[in-house]
Enzyme design. Structure first.
Site, PDB file in Angstrom:
ATOM      1  CD  GLU A  43      36.223  -1.850  35.647  1.00 53.06           C
ATOM      2  OE1 GLU A  43      35.680  -2.049  34.547  1.00 53.06           O
ATOM      3  OE2 GLU A  43      36.317  -2.741  36.528  1.00 53.06           O
ATOM      4  CE  LYS A 109      36.501  -4.724  31.785  1.00 55.46           C
ATOM      5  NZ  LYS A 109      35.453  -4.465  32.804  1.00 55.46           N
ATOM      6  CB  CYS A 145      37.960  -5.321  35.684  1.00 54.91           C
ATOM      7  SG  CYS A 145      36.915  -6.273  36.834  1.00 54.91           S
ATOM      8  CB  SER A 173      36.220  -7.588  41.133  1.00 57.59           C
ATOM      9  OG  SER A 173      35.897  -8.960  41.097  1.00 57.59           O
ATOM     10  N   GLY A 320      10.502  -3.791  59.396  1.00 52.23           N
ATOM     11  CA  GLY A 320       9.388  -4.679  59.707  1.00 52.23           C
ATOM     12  C   GLY A 320       9.885  -5.841  60.545  1.00 52.23           C
TER      13      GLY A 320
END
Length: 341
Positions: A43, A109, A145, A173, A320
């Protein structure tokens, strides 16, 4: 008829249209050398996912359209399905179907997610296409998707009303721990319910706070998995599909005969000649291991750190450290992601 298909999951970079285009061209050439008929990319593979506010810039959309045209031209001698924005009266999240050097069709889509990490209603207009594609004898449908997650969605219509024997889903995804098995159960169910092949090509890589795990897969008409690509790594999964397997499964499974067909809204059929190699030696099926639990989380963290630093153009990092176990884990992740130096 045998159809050799390649799923090209690659690490697209949001905004790097030229780089994404070149990566796909390279994978097309690799696929061509392996006798592939049909190549599939994820996608929004042209722009990277999610492009977000880049879609509000007209010059970016023009650049994406130019790259789309170039990739269509690169499809000479085979068929390519890839993701790109489609611009008309509005913008759609689209799949482009390229064949033998030109654009043969598009799919927009339809199910636009607008929950969790998604904000697609802000950028896209949903599509309404009812189109299937004949590649020789092999009829296939394309979804993007979210469309395949709905049992009564576009994938069902393509298989039942449109007569598709292969459902292609291009996807970006977003990953979370344990999503792979859940997604595979859903895809297996779609294949089994509609007695079709399902080929799912997923994005891989990190993009800011999002991770995409790849693990592109192919399922047979009986719902069994017949191929899986790598997790958290670029990969090209090449697999052979047999036309007769769909017919054989439908003959012994009567459920498809009872599915109501919507004759009032017929599908358009785009006919394309089957291109690519002639008869070739069959390929061994490949199943990459799917990581689980702490191993899955660790691979995702390493790739996410690597891509965040590299895609942002950083040349050094600061860690850190308090001396605790969590600091030690952080240091190991950073070493594996970026190198000890």
């Amino acid at each position: 008829m045998q159809l050799r298909i390649a799923l090209g999951q690659f690490n697209a970079v949001v905004g790097d249209v030229a780089g994404n285009l070149q990566r796909m061209k390279d994978l097309i050439e690799t696929s061509r050398s392996q006798g592939v008929h049909l190549v599939v990319f994820p996608e929004m593979s042209i722009t990277g996912y999610p492009p977000e506010d880049l879609l509000l810039k007209s010059d970016f959309l023009i650049k994406a359209q130019q790259a789309t045209d170039q990739l269509c031209a690169a499809s000479k001698g085979l068929t390519v399905v890839f993701g790109a924005p489609i611009v008309g009266t509005d913008v759609a999240n689209g799949a482009i179907i390229a064949h033998d050097g030109s654009q043969a069709g598009v799919y927009r889509k339809q199910q636009l997610p607008n929950y969790g990490v998604f904000d697609e209603n802000r950028y896209y207009r949903p599509g309404e296409e009812r189109t299937v594609f004949d590649l020789g004898e092999f009829r296939f449908g394309v979804t993007v998707c979210e469309d395949i997650w709905y049992p009564d969605g576009p994938a069902r219509d393509q298989a039942v009303d449109g007569g598709a024997r292969l459902l292609i889903n291009i996807s970006a995804s977003p990953w979370h721990l344990g999503k792979g098995p859940m997604r595979e159960r859903m895809l297996s169910t779609r294949a089994f319910d509609h007695n079709v092949y399902v080929a799912y090509c997923n994005l891989v890589g990190g993009q800011d706070e999002l991770m995409f795990d790849g693990q592109s897969v192919v399922f047979a008409p009986d719902g069994s998995i017949i191929g899986r690509a790598k997790a958290f790594a670029e990969d090209l999964l090449v697999i052979d599909l047999e036309y007769e397997d769909v017919l054989r499964t439908r003959l012994i499974d009567p459920r498809m005969r009872r599915e109501p067909v919507d004759a009032d809204h017929p599908f358009d059929v785009v006919k394309m000649a089957a291109l690519g190699a002639g008869p070739v030696s069959p390929l061994a099926r490949r199943f990459e291991a799917a990581p689980e639990g702490p191993a899955e989380a660790y691979e995702a963290l390493v790739l996410g750190v690597h891509d965040y630093v590299k895609k942002s153009g950083f040349t050094k990092v600061v860690i850190g450290s308090s001396g605790g176990v969590d600091s030690a884990i952080t240091a190991v992740i950073a070493c594996d992601a970026l190198g000890a130096e």
